[in-house]
Design a protein around this motif. Sequence first.
Motif, PDB file in Angstrom:
ATOM      1  N   LYS A   1       0.747  -1.213  -0.072  1.00 53.47           N
ATOM      2  CA  LYS A   1      -0.013  -0.004  -0.178  1.00 53.47           C
ATOM      3  C   LYS A   1       0.893   1.231  -0.027  1.00 53.47           C
ATOM      4  O   LYS A   1       0.730   2.208  -0.686  1.00 53.47           O
ATOM      5  N   GLY A   2       2.066   1.024   0.635  1.00 55.52           N
ATOM      6  CA  GLY A   2       2.799   2.442   0.648  1.00 55.52           C
ATOM      7  C   GLY A   2       3.487   2.713  -0.526  1.00 55.52           C
ATOM      8  O   GLY A   2       3.644   3.714  -1.033  1.00 55.52           O
ATOM      9  N   LEU A   3       3.792   1.434  -1.505  1.00 55.14           N
ATOM     10  CA  LEU A   3       4.429   1.469  -2.913  1.00 55.14           C
ATOM     11  C   LEU A   3       3.175   2.102  -3.460  1.00 55.14           C
ATOM     12  O   LEU A   3       3.320   3.129  -4.344  1.00 55.14           O
ATOM     13  N   LEU A   4       2.028   1.645  -3.375  1.00 52.99           N
ATOM     14  CA  LEU A   4       0.852   2.276  -4.340  1.00 52.99           C
ATOM     15  C   LEU A   4       0.644   3.615  -4.144  1.00 52.99           C
ATOM     16  O   LEU A   4       0.104   4.452  -4.764  1.00 52.99           O
ATOM     17  N   ASP A   5       0.861   3.975  -2.724  1.00 54.61           N
ATOM     18  CA  ASP A   5       0.671   5.507  -2.484  1.00 54.61           C
ATOM     19  C   ASP A   5       1.471   6.548  -3.181  1.00 54.61           C
ATOM     20  O   ASP A   5       1.270   7.519  -3.542  1.00 54.61           O
ATOM     21  N   GLN A   6       2.586   5.985  -3.529  1.00 51.08           N
ATOM     22  CA  GLN A   6       3.404   6.609  -4.530  1.00 51.08           C
ATOM     23  C   GLN A   6       3.267   6.554  -5.995  1.00 51.08           C
ATOM     24  O   GLN A   6       3.374   7.739  -6.441  1.00 51.08           O
ATOM     25  N   VAL A   7       2.875   5.193  -6.363  1.00 48.94           N
ATOM     26  CA  VAL A   7       2.755   5.148  -7.719  1.00 48.94           C
ATOM     27  C   VAL A   7       1.213   5.590  -8.150  1.00 48.94           C
ATOM     28  O   VAL A   7       1.097   6.096  -9.165  1.00 48.94           O
ATOM     29  N   ALA A   8       0.563   5.368  -7.433  1.00 49.28           N
ATOM     30  CA  ALA A   8      -0.976   5.657  -7.879  1.00 49.28           C
ATOM     31  C   ALA A   8      -1.788   6.514  -6.581  1.00 49.28           C
ATOM     32  O   ALA A   8      -2.559   5.832  -5.978  1.00 49.28           O
ATOM     33  N   PRO A   9      -1.253   7.498  -6.229  1.00 45.43           N
ATOM     34  CA  PRO A   9      -1.871   8.340  -5.137  1.00 45.43           C
ATOM     35  C   PRO A   9      -3.652   8.509  -5.611  1.00 45.43           C
ATOM     36  O   PRO A   9      -3.931   8.961  -6.522  1.00 45.43           O
ATOM     37  N   SER A  10      -4.446   8.457  -4.429  1.00 41.58           N
ATOM     38  CA  SER A  10      -5.974   8.986  -4.592  1.00 41.58           C
ATOM     39  C   SER A  10      -6.017  10.322  -5.009  1.00 41.58           C
ATOM     40  O   SER A  10      -5.510  11.107  -4.454  1.00 41.58           O
ATOM     41  N   PRO A  11      -6.862  10.408  -5.896  1.00 40.90           N
ATOM     42  CA  PRO A  11      -7.311  11.995  -5.954  1.00 40.90           C
ATOM     43  C   PRO A  11      -7.945  12.759  -5.025  1.00 40.90           C
ATOM     44  O   PRO A  11      -8.514  12.269  -4.134  1.00 40.90           O
ATOM     45  N   PRO A  12      -7.681  13.791  -5.025  1.00 38.92           N
ATOM     46  CA  PRO A  12      -8.076  14.695  -3.767  1.00 38.92           C
ATOM     47  C   PRO A  12      -9.664  14.481  -3.642  1.00 38.92           C
ATOM     48  O   PRO A  12     -10.097  14.610  -2.345  1.00 38.92           O
ATOM     49  N   ASP A  13     -10.401  14.350  -4.834  1.00 41.78           N
ATOM     50  CA  ASP A  13     -11.744  14.498  -4.381  1.00 41.78           C
ATOM     51  C   ASP A  13     -12.262  13.021  -4.463  1.00 41.78           C
ATOM     52  O   ASP A  13     -13.678  12.645  -4.591  1.00 41.78           O
ATOM     53  N   ARG A  14     -11.599  12.022  -4.356  1.00 43.49           N
ATOM     54  CA  ARG A  14     -11.902  10.574  -4.156  1.00 43.49           C
ATOM     55  C   ARG A  14     -11.302   9.879  -2.825  1.00 43.49           C
ATOM     56  O   ARG A  14     -10.165   9.998  -2.531  1.00 43.49           O
ATOM     57  N   PRO A  15     -12.324   9.272  -2.271  1.00 42.39           N
ATOM     58  CA  PRO A  15     -11.792   8.705  -0.883  1.00 42.39           C
ATOM     59  C   PRO A  15     -10.681   7.750  -1.391  1.00 42.39           C
ATOM     60  O   PRO A  15     -10.777   6.792  -2.104  1.00 42.39           O
ATOM     61  N   ARG A  16      -9.809   7.393  -0.422  1.00 42.20           N
ATOM     62  CA  ARG A  16      -8.676   6.543  -0.363  1.00 42.20           C
ATOM     63  C   ARG A  16      -9.230   5.021  -0.260  1.00 42.20           C
ATOM     64  O   ARG A  16     -10.147   4.778   0.581  1.00 42.20           O
TER      65      ARG A  16
END
Length: 210
Positions: free
Chosen positions: A87-102
């Motif tokens: 999940k930490g890697l995904l946070d860097q590669v594909a961060p959630s858009p500000p208007d979309r819940p994580r």
Amino acid sequence: MTATALAFAHPADPYATAPDPARLRVAALAPPAELERAATLLLLGAHRLGQLATDGALAAPWPTGSAAGVRARYVANCLRELDTFLKGLLDQVAPSPPDRPRRHNAANRVHDVAYRTPTRAAALPAIAILADDVARLRALGRSRACLWHCHGLVRRPDSGGGAWMTAGWHAPASADLRRYALGDHLAPSGRDLIGVGSFYHQLVHKVADA
């Protein structure tokens, strides 16, 4: 000692070549520091799980009695922390858009990245990841929950009304994931866990190269 601490322990006799962060590339460019750290942590965690399963605490046969419950929770914790590192890697590669819940489910997030569900900037290319990888992540999630909450006793099938639960490791001498009937016990062997470590090792490169 947790999997996080073990990941940073100095290997005495590694079961495979230690991960080389310098080999990681994103769009043929050197990765930013945050991505490199996230990828390295997952690589080290996967590598250390393989060591433990080769000649460490997880290489011995599955114990009996109360020790079986301790082993089940220990393995579940190792798997859970690998999932956290992913999940930490995904946070860097594909961060959630500000208007979309994580999204918190790693398998669903990898599916989003693979199949271009809009979870990151449209300018970034989707990764070529097989549906089998997403299915295995979901199977690892079921296995982790079964080991942690039920000490490995299979109580829930893959889907409602089913008779089997698919685990996150392969059946003996097979390329298919192992299935357990309701009432069976999960007792992953060292070889099973080596395979799990190898799976995450391959997955981190697929995600980091997105």
